[in-house]
Design a protein around this motif. Structure first.
Motif, short mmCIF file in Angstrom:
data_model
loop_
_atom_site.label_atom_id
_atom_site.label_comp_id
_atom_site.label_asym_id
_atom_site.label_seq_id
_atom_site.Cartn_x
_atom_site.Cartn_y
_atom_site.Cartn_z
N THR A 173 1.02 -1.08 -0.09
CA THR A 173 0.00 0.03 -0.19
C THR A 173 0.79 1.48 0.11
OG1 THR A 173 -1.94 -1.04 1.12
CG2 THR A 173 -1.80 1.15 1.31
N LEU A 174 1.88 1.40 0.97
CA LEU A 174 2.88 2.41 0.83
C LEU A 174 3.46 2.81 -0.48
CD1 LEU A 174 4.63 4.39 2.28
CD2 LEU A 174 6.31 2.68 2.77
N ARG A 175 3.79 1.66 -1.22
CA ARG A 175 4.39 1.63 -2.51
C ARG A 175 3.53 2.37 -3.57
NH1 ARG A 175 6.76 -3.11 -5.97
NH2 ARG A 175 4.50 -3.89 -5.92
N GLU A 176 2.13 1.91 -3.56
CA GLU A 176 1.18 2.44 -4.45
C GLU A 176 0.92 4.01 -3.92
OE1 GLU A 176 -2.20 -0.05 -4.39
OE2 GLU A 176 -1.20 -1.79 -5.31
N ASP A 177 0.68 4.12 -2.80
CA ASP A 177 0.29 5.54 -2.30
C ASP A 177 1.47 6.41 -2.83
OD1 ASP A 177 -2.04 4.98 -1.46
OD2 ASP A 177 -1.45 4.88 0.74
N LEU A 178 2.70 6.12 -2.29
CA LEU A 178 3.84 7.03 -2.72
C LEU A 178 4.28 7.42 -4.15
CD1 LEU A 178 6.09 8.79 -1.50
CD2 LEU A 178 7.50 6.66 -1.29
N MET A 179 3.86 6.24 -5.01
CA MET A 179 3.89 6.38 -6.46
C MET A 179 2.98 7.41 -6.89
SD MET A 179 5.45 2.69 -7.79
CE MET A 179 5.42 3.11 -9.50
N GLN A 180 1.53 7.08 -6.46
CA GLN A 180 0.59 7.91 -6.91
C GLN A 180 0.82 9.50 -6.41
OE1 GLN A 180 -1.80 7.30 -9.02
NE2 GLN A 180 -3.21 8.84 -8.84
N HIS A 181 1.27 9.64 -5.03
CA HIS A 181 1.63 10.99 -4.66
C HIS A 181 2.65 11.80 -5.60
CE1 HIS A 181 3.56 13.16 -0.98
NE2 HIS A 181 3.21 14.02 -1.67
N ILE A 182 3.75 10.84 -5.84
CA ILE A 182 4.82 11.63 -6.69
C ILE A 182 4.36 11.80 -8.07
CG2 ILE A 182 7.22 10.98 -7.67
CD1 ILE A 182 7.89 9.47 -5.36
N HIS A 183 3.43 11.08 -8.79
CA HIS A 183 2.96 11.42 -9.94
C HIS A 183 2.12 12.43 -10.15
CE1 HIS A 183 -0.06 10.93 -13.14
NE2 HIS A 183 -0.95 10.71 -12.48
N LEU A 184 1.25 12.70 -9.02
CA LEU A 184 0.55 13.80 -8.94
C LEU A 184 1.37 15.12 -8.81
CD1 LEU A 184 -2.52 13.07 -6.42
CD2 LEU A 184 -2.61 13.31 -8.94
N GLU A 185 2.53 15.26 -8.05
CA GLU A 185 3.30 16.33 -7.99
C GLU A 185 4.15 16.37 -9.40
OE1 GLU A 185 5.38 16.27 -4.50
OE2 GLU A 185 3.70 16.38 -3.28
N ASN A 186 4.92 15.29 -9.80
CA ASN A 186 5.75 15.41 -11.25
C ASN A 186 5.02 15.71 -12.19
OD1 ASN A 186 8.06 15.09 -9.39
ND2 ASN A 186 8.33 12.98 -10.22
N ASN A 187 3.79 15.02 -12.54
CA ASN A 187 3.28 14.93 -13.79
C ASN A 187 1.99 15.82 -13.94
OD1 ASN A 187 4.94 13.06 -14.53
ND2 ASN A 187 3.78 11.48 -13.67
N ILE A 188 1.49 16.34 -12.65
CA ILE A 188 0.52 17.22 -12.75
C ILE A 188 0.58 18.75 -12.34
CG2 ILE A 188 -1.87 17.69 -12.26
CD1 ILE A 188 -2.44 14.77 -12.32
N LEU A 189 1.15 18.75 -11.02
CA LEU A 189 1.22 19.95 -10.35
C LEU A 189 2.58 20.69 -11.00
CD1 LEU A 189 0.61 21.94 -7.90
CD2 LEU A 189 2.29 20.64 -6.57
N PHE A 190 3.73 20.00 -11.03
CA PHE A 190 4.93 20.59 -11.52
C PHE A 190 4.68 20.80 -13.05
CE2 PHE A 190 7.60 18.47 -7.99
CZ PHE A 190 6.81 19.29 -7.18
N GLU A 191 4.10 19.99 -13.91
CA GLU A 191 4.05 19.98 -15.06
C GLU A 191 3.19 21.54 -15.40
OE1 GLU A 191 5.30 18.57 -18.01
OE2 GLU A 191 6.49 17.81 -16.47
N GLY A 192 2.39 21.73 -14.55
CA GLY A 192 1.42 22.91 -14.58
C GLY A 192 2.27 24.09 -14.61
N LEU A 193 3.39 24.22 -13.88
CA LEU A 193 4.20 25.11 -13.61
C LEU A 193 5.08 25.55 -15.08
CD1 LEU A 193 6.24 24.39 -10.15
CD2 LEU A 193 4.17 26.16 -10.86
N ASN A 194 5.24 24.36 -15.81
CA ASN A 194 5.96 24.56 -17.06
C ASN A 194 4.88 25.21 -18.20
OD1 ASN A 194 8.65 23.21 -17.18
ND2 ASN A 194 7.26 21.01 -16.76
N ALA A 195 3.71 25.05 -17.95
CA ALA A 195 2.58 25.60 -18.95
C ALA A 195 2.36 27.13 -18.46
CB ALA A 195 1.17 24.73 -18.76
N ARG A 196 2.81 27.64 -17.37
CA ARG A 196 2.64 29.01 -17.21
C ARG A 196 3.53 29.85 -18.10
NH1 ARG A 196 2.55 29.45 -10.28
NH2 ARG A 196 0.80 28.04 -10.24
#
Length: 222
Positions: free
Chosen positions: A199-222
């Motif tokens: 469960t920890l592995r799935e949660d941490l991977m999803q956590h990192i995915h949301l930050e790397n691939n959505i939150l931080f990618e949104g900064l690239n789009a600014r």
């Protein structure tokens, strides 16, 4: 969307745009969080996966609305960061102390067994320290700056580098835990430990995915 068009898209892009993709990637052991910039074709090769078969599975997945899943690409920065804090930061703070306790118990009771996960408790404790430091940086510095619209890419890239370290730590965790598969005669504590690790592995991977691939990618789009 044809199967062939998916092969050269990055895992991160696929994970954020196709509901159910992250579960599929977990099943095939494709790293969509720290390895999110790698194409499906490139990521599948070293694992001996049939990239076209994986692409067909992706193409068969439904729409976010059909799956009842939130499309976080459409969320505001505050909505996404609030979700990260409540769903993942708080969850990790609950998960890791208990996993350390369980691991110490298993290592103490079953120390004479060759399949005992020796060294796992110390590794989890180190993960806890590193993750706590990382989350505090996000809570106290990075997220407030992003919400205020004053953060540029360098701080986010620094967090990406730390995410890479978390990815390596997860890989080492799985190695110490013999692939996260408990032996058939494992006691209940051992089984609970390994279920928690998965469960920890799935949660941490999803956590990192949301930050790397959505939150931080949104900064690239600014």
């Amino acid at each position: 969307m044809t199967d062939s068009t998916l092969l050269d898209r990055s895992l991160g892009d696929l994970a954020r745009s196709i509901p159910g993709a992250t579960a599929l990637f977990h099943r095939h052991r494709l790293d969509f969080c720290c390895g999110g910039r790698t194409s499906l074709r490139e990521a599948a090769a070293p694992l001996g996966l049939d990239a076209e078969a994986v692409a067909r599975e992706l193409a068969a997945l439904g729409d976010p609305a059909d799956a009842g899943q939130r499309d976080w690409r459409k969320a505001t920065v505050r909505e996404l960061t609030d979700h990260l804090l409540a769903r993942y930061h708080e969850r990790h703070r609950q998960q890791l102390p208990e996993l350390v306790r369980l691991a110490r118990r298993v290592e103490t009771v079953h120390a004479d067994r060759p399949d005992c996960p020796h060294g796992l408790a110390d590794h989890l404790q180190a993960m806890q320290r590193e993750l706590e430091s990382h989350m505090q940086k996000e809570e106290q510095v990075l997220f407030p700056m992003i919400r205020a619209g004053v953060v540029g890419l360098p701080p986010a890239e620094m967090m990406r580098l730390e995410h890479d370290q978390h990815g390596l730590a997860l890989a080492r965790m799985a190695e110490l835990a013999h692939g996260l598969v408990e032996p058939p005669d494992a006691c209940n504590t051992w089984r609970a430990l390994f279920a928690g690790l998965r469960t920890l592995r799935e949660d941490l991977m999803q956590h990192i995915h949301l930050e790397n691939n959505i939150l931080f990618e949104g900064l690239n789009a600014r």
